[in-house]
Design an enzyme around this catalytic site. Structure first.
Site, PDB file in Angstrom:
ATOM      1  N   GLY A 146       0.832  -1.193   0.000  1.00 44.61           N
ATOM      2  CA  GLY A 146       0.000   0.000   0.000  1.00 44.61           C
ATOM      3  C   GLY A 146       0.870   1.248   0.000  1.00 44.61           C
ATOM      4  O   GLY A 146       2.072   1.198   0.282  1.00 44.61           O
ATOM      5  N   CYS A 147       0.254   2.371  -0.328  1.00 40.41           N
ATOM      6  CA  CYS A 147       1.011   3.619  -0.431  1.00 40.41           C
ATOM      7  C   CYS A 147       1.561   4.071   0.927  1.00 40.41           C
ATOM      8  O   CYS A 147       2.748   4.402   1.050  1.00 40.41           O
ATOM      9  CB  CYS A 147       0.160   4.705  -1.059  1.00 40.41           C
ATOM     10  N   TYR A 148       0.706   4.077   1.949  1.00 40.33           N
ATOM     11  CA  TYR A 148       1.193   4.454   3.281  1.00 40.33           C
ATOM     12  C   TYR A 148       2.286   3.505   3.783  1.00 40.33           C
ATOM     13  O   TYR A 148       3.341   3.956   4.252  1.00 40.33           O
ATOM     14  CB  TYR A 148       0.044   4.469   4.292  1.00 40.33           C
TER      15      TYR A 148
END
Length: 345
Positions: free
Chosen positions: A152-154
């Site tokens: 995921g991006c985070y």
């Protein structure tokens, strides 16, 4: 070598569009398939005129799996969580390299999907075969796998910023506090009243606290670094009136006395062969403008010795390094290309 024959299932979403844009400039691929139910049979150039190359390639129906399998060597899945599972299973069984941008294969514990994503995972045996494709950390595993679960991006921003410090044992993994500001494309093209311009503009909105879906992903990977030690993450994401980009503030407790220079030198050494990681020094902090529309992660380390605290500030583009860019980086690794191919210097 011959060009890699590539397909993108879900090519009209934000991540899918970014994938196609980057792939159109990639010298080592032949884009054969793009799918979209909404734009089926329409040429790419009529929907995204700015992409250029492959403008005459039509969007096809994603359910034509036999054709997709026949025409491709690698397939990117840029679909909402849970929607790409049947495609991933079929294409993997056909021997294709599956690069999934959703969360469908990120978590190793099937029960986490029931808790955080509200569905029972239909292919738990594939979870054991999937490689968590954090490109700078798992290069060897990516190079030998046909099922790549893109982070995921985070988690990408958090993990790449703190893993060198965790490996050194310099910060306490029991409570890592993350405050993150993100643009709206991270939510996808969902028709949601909370994402309307009038709701987002001139506003900041915390969301997903305390059980954001990315928390188990971050914890899972930290546990691999600090085996056997208790770990904890306090994660507060905030939606901002931005299209794209993530700025992260990560705070942890120092476990030893180290100098600022020692910390920076160690992290720079850790990432010396990682072309997309930029460690800022001399008190410089990253900004979103450094990373937008790129596959770079910029971060800086700030030691507060008198408070026994370490602050890490990081910036990435959620559609670049947080999604499409890192996915292409993983494809490059898998097929033996330079990591920077098609992604800039």
């Amino acid at each position: 070598m011959s060009p890699i024959r590539v397909g993108v299932i879900g090519a009209s979403g934000y991540s899918g569009e970014e994938l196609v844009r980057l792939l159109a400039n990639h010298p080592g691929i032949d884009l054969r398939i793009i799918t979209s139910r909404q734009y089926e049979n329409m040429p790419l150039g009529s929907v995204f005129p700015n992409i250029g190359r492959y403008g005459n390639l039509p969007f096809s129906n994603p359910d034509q799996l036999e054709i997709i399998s026949k025409e491709t060597d690698a397939v990117f899945l840029a679909l909402p969580h849970g929607k790409g599972l049947p495609y991933a299973h079929y294409l993997y069984e056909q021997g294709k390299v599956v690069i999934d941008l959703s969360a469908d294969f990120r978590l190793q514990n099937p029960l986490d999907y029931e808790l955080y994503y509200k569905f029972s995972h239909p292919y738990p045996e594939l979870l054991k075969k999937a490689v968590y494709a954090l490109a700078e950390i798992y290069v060897e595993q990516i190079g030998s796998s046909n099922l790549l679960a893109m982070p995921g991006c985070y988690p990408t921003g958090v993990l790449l910023s703190i893993i060198p410090l965790l490996k050194k044992g310099w910060i306490d993994p029991q409570l890592i506090e993350v405050f993150a500001i993100s643009g709206t494309t991270g939510a996808g093209k969902t028709l949601d009243s909370k994402l309307l311009f009038s709701e987002i503009s001139e506003n900041l909105r915390p969301y997903g606290f305390p059980n954001h879906r990315h928390v188990p992903e971050i914890l899972q990977e930290i546990k691999k670094v600090v085996v056997g030690k208790p770990v904890g993450v306090l994660f507060v994401p905030v939606l901002a009136p931005l299209c794209r980009g993530i700025l992260l503030s990560i705070t942890a407790t120092l476990t030893t006395n180290i100098s600022q220079q020692e910390a920076e030198d160690a992290v720079m050494e850790f990432y010396k062969k990682s072309p997309f990681i930029k460690v800022l020094s001399q008190g410089i902090m990253p900004e979103l403008k450094f990373v937008l529309h790129t596959n770079y992660l910029y971060f800086s380390i700030h030691l507060l010795a008198e408070k026994k605290k370490c602050l890490v500030v990081a910036a990435i583009d959620n559609l670049g390094k947080g999604a499409a860019g890192q996915a292409i980086q993983a494809m490059n690794i898998r097929f033996g290309l330079a990591q920077t191919t098609g992604l800039g210097p």
